[in-house]
Scaffold this motif. Structure first.
Motif, PDB file in Angstrom:
ATOM      1  N   ASP A  94     -18.653 -38.247 -37.728  1.00  0.00           N
ATOM      2  CA  ASP A  94     -18.586 -37.078 -38.657  1.00  0.00           C
ATOM      3  C   ASP A  94     -19.534 -36.049 -38.268  1.00  0.00           C
ATOM      4  N   ASN A  95     -20.815 -36.727 -37.771  1.00  0.00           N
ATOM      5  CA  ASN A  95     -21.869 -35.758 -37.636  1.00  0.00           C
ATOM      6  C   ASN A  95     -22.321 -35.689 -36.135  1.00  0.00           C
ATOM      7  N   ALA A  96     -22.314 -36.596 -35.521  1.00  0.00           N
ATOM      8  CA  ALA A  96     -22.799 -36.460 -34.018  1.00  0.00           C
ATOM      9  C   ALA A  96     -21.741 -37.288 -33.183  1.00  0.00           C
ATOM     10  N   ASP A  97     -22.055 -36.860 -31.878  1.00  0.00           N
ATOM     11  CA  ASP A  97     -21.450 -37.492 -30.666  1.00  0.00           C
ATOM     12  C   ASP A  97     -22.514 -38.123 -29.940  1.00  0.00           C
ATOM     13  N   VAL A  98     -21.976 -39.342 -29.218  1.00  0.00           N
ATOM     14  CA  VAL A  98     -23.178 -39.949 -28.563  1.00  0.00           C
ATOM     15  C   VAL A  98     -22.303 -40.574 -27.291  1.00  0.00           C
ATOM     16  N   ASN A  99     -23.053 -40.299 -26.139  1.00  0.00           N
ATOM     17  CA  ASN A  99     -22.319 -41.019 -25.084  1.00  0.00           C
ATOM     18  C   ASN A  99     -23.070 -42.298 -24.250  1.00  0.00           C
ATOM     19  N   THR A 100     -22.129 -43.249 -24.029  1.00  0.00           N
ATOM     20  CA  THR A 100     -23.066 -44.397 -23.697  1.00  0.00           C
ATOM     21  C   THR A 100     -21.980 -44.975 -22.378  1.00  0.00           C
ATOM     22  N   ASN A 101     -22.689 -46.083 -21.492  1.00  0.00           N
ATOM     23  CA  ASN A 101     -22.014 -46.695 -20.668  1.00  0.00           C
ATOM     24  C   ASN A 101     -22.226 -48.153 -20.438  1.00  0.00           C
ATOM     25  N   SER A 102     -21.480 -48.903 -19.720  1.00  0.00           N
ATOM     26  CA  SER A 102     -21.947 -50.305 -19.555  1.00  0.00           C
ATOM     27  C   SER A 102     -21.125 -50.587 -18.172  1.00  0.00           C
ATOM     28  N   ALA A 103     -21.742 -51.719 -17.590  1.00  0.00           N
ATOM     29  CA  ALA A 103     -21.042 -52.339 -16.491  1.00  0.00           C
ATOM     30  C   ALA A 103     -20.850 -53.635 -16.740  1.00  0.00           C
ATOM     31  N   THR A 104     -19.784 -54.327 -16.295  1.00  0.00           N
ATOM     32  CA  THR A 104     -19.350 -55.661 -16.411  1.00  0.00           C
ATOM     33  C   THR A 104     -18.907 -56.663 -15.346  1.00  0.00           C
ATOM     34  N   PHE A 105     -19.032 -57.588 -15.144  1.00  0.00           N
ATOM     35  CA  PHE A 105     -18.354 -58.684 -14.229  1.00  0.00           C
ATOM     36  C   PHE A 105     -17.053 -58.998 -14.986  1.00  0.00           C
ATOM     37  N   ASP A 106     -15.809 -58.901 -14.490  1.00  0.00           N
ATOM     38  CA  ASP A 106     -14.543 -59.174 -15.380  1.00  0.00           C
ATOM     39  C   ASP A 106     -14.208 -60.834 -15.034  1.00  0.00           C
ATOM     40  N   TYR A 107     -14.084 -61.046 -13.941  1.00  0.00           N
ATOM     41  CA  TYR A 107     -13.286 -62.442 -13.700  1.00  0.00           C
ATOM     42  C   TYR A 107     -13.687 -62.887 -12.297  1.00  0.00           C
ATOM     43  N   LEU A 108     -13.724 -63.998 -11.922  1.00  0.00           N
ATOM     44  CA  LEU A 108     -13.782 -64.855 -10.657  1.00  0.00           C
ATOM     45  C   LEU A 108     -12.893 -65.927 -10.753  1.00  0.00           C
TER      46      LEU A 108
END
Length: 439
Positions: free
Chosen positions: A99-113
């Protein structure tokens, strides 16, 4: 060339997976985290459907696919079907809107093998994948602009699986996966105390909880594929995972600390362990709900395909005694996905992009999580490319996908997530059991 691609892909994906948390979603606070595995990059690029099965891609949602022996079984005509290897990773960009703020974030992941090995009417598959992920930092500010609560969490569960498939007839296959789930989830909660004058109390208390979880579950699969006429092909699939339990070994402690309101740092003075054994919470069971999915689609072999899939989970049966809270509950979840692909000319001798697979899809889901009486829903739209690589006779490919989606709501002071996922995988084929012919 293929070996170099494998080394590069694993190096990049492994580096990314250890660089950051697997998720930045505040909704990973609930349950055992946010569901990370939603199918292969090929599946996700088609809205999440896993209806289409062929002999050159690993389908990790349906163990009936391990034989790779279906109608037409292109491009190997049912002989010398390839051993299939796949590895994947995802980079996510997320906007958290309140309601009062926006925040940007990111992540990186291994999915499968994973690796899939066909042997006549039989097939085997095994691999590793992150199943759920916890990674959040939530802060609650009061009307005076002071921090009242801080919640932190990290960890998640991983899955090692081994599967078996059997081709009953030319059109029908069955299979089963045996999954071993394991992982560690850590959560902390800090509630700040203030004096009547609005000053911070000198010493604050933080609750710390750790759970080491493990357990088995099964996934059964059924796949049917047949020709309706000379060109049209019908595919139908179903999977069922019965209800299961994870064992959880729990620890809880309370830390007395100094809190710096300017830097937000926490300086621990001492820590006291809670006696969970006396409360019957040192060893608990986490109930994992059953899941049923079924889908169908039509297409022209080696040319195009369109399908739909519906998934239902008894999420209301989920329980985790050590992580109870008053603002969340669970209801049964559902998801519907639509998607497909198009190939201009899969065996074109000239024009690389004629052999590219173009994918697209859309999905709508009720996640089953209810927070402050608000059902947390999710919507996504996806696009992808399957780029041919290596020996043309083996039909290996690199898969690129992008997903745009939204999860949650800003109602009741909750968080709405707007996310973009960039997915990449290698789907590599090799002949281990080639049938030699002599004149």
């Amino acid at each position: 060339m293929i070996k170099r691609l494998i080394v590069i892909a694993i190096t990049i994906i492994s580096s990314c997976s250890f660089a950051q948390q697997g998720t930045a979603s505040p909704y990973s606070f609930y349950g055992i985290g946010s569901l990370k595995f939603k199918g292969t990059v090929e599946n996700r690029s088609m809205g999440g459907i896993s209806v289409y099965l062929d002999s050159i891609h690993v389908n990790l949602r349906n163990p009936a696919s391990y034989t790779g022996k279906n109608v037409d079984a292109y491009p190997f005509n049912g002989e010398s079907r390839p051993v299939k290897f796949t590895v994947a990773g995802t980079v996510s960009e997320v906007n958290l809107k309140g309601d009062n703020a926006d925040v940007n974030t990111n992540s990186a992941t291994f999915d499968y093998l994973a690796l899939s090995v066909p042997l006549g009417k039989f097939g085997f598959g095994f691999g590793l994948l992150p199943y759920t992920s916890v990674g959040y930092k939530i802060e609650d500010i009061n009307d005076d602009g002071d921090l009242e609560y801080r919640f932190n969490g990290e960890g998640g569960t991983n899955r090692v699986f081994a599967g078996f498939g059997y081709q009953i007839s030319k059109s029908l296959g069955i299979g089963v996966d045996v999954n071993y789930n394991f992982g560690t989830i850590e959560n902390s909660a800090l509630a700040l105390e203030y004096t009547p004058e609005g000053e911070l109390v000198q010493y604050q208390t933080r609750e710390n909880t750790r759970s080491d979880v493990s357990g088995l579950n099964l996934n059964f699969g059924l796949a049917f594929k047949t020709m309706l006429n000379n060109t049209l092909e019908l595919s139908a699939t179903a999977t069922y995972a019965p209800e299961s339990e994870l064992s959880s070994s729990n620890e809880r402690s309370y830390s007395t600390l100094l809190f710096d309101s300017f830097t937000g740092s926490e300086i621990i003075r001492n820590t006291l362990e809670e006696d969970l054994e006396a409360q019957g919470l040192e060893q608990t069971k986490i109930t994992i709900p059953s899941r049923l999915s079924f889908g169908a689609g039509l297409g022209k072999s080696k040319k195009w395909f369109v399908g739909a899939e519906f998934t239902y989970r008894n999420t209301s049966d989920f329980s985790n005694p050590i992580f109870g809270n008053e603002i969340s509950s669970y209801e049964n979840s559902s998801k519907i996905a639509l998607g497909g692909f198009y190939i201009p000319n899969y065996d074109a001798f000239s024009g690389y992009f004629k052999r590219v697979v173009y994918r697209a899809g859309v999905n709508f889901a009720n996640t089953g999580l209810v927070v402050k009486d608000e059902s947390i829903k999710e919507f996504g739209i996806s696009f992808g490319l399957g780029l041919p690589v290596g020996d043309r006779s083996l039909f290996s490919n690199a898969n690129l996908g992008v997903e745009f989606g939204q999860r949650g709501t800003t109602n009741e002071n909750l968080i709405q997530e707007n996310f973009i996922n960039f997915n990449v995988s290698l789907s590599l084929n090799s002949r281990w059991f080639q049938q030699r012919k002599y004149n």
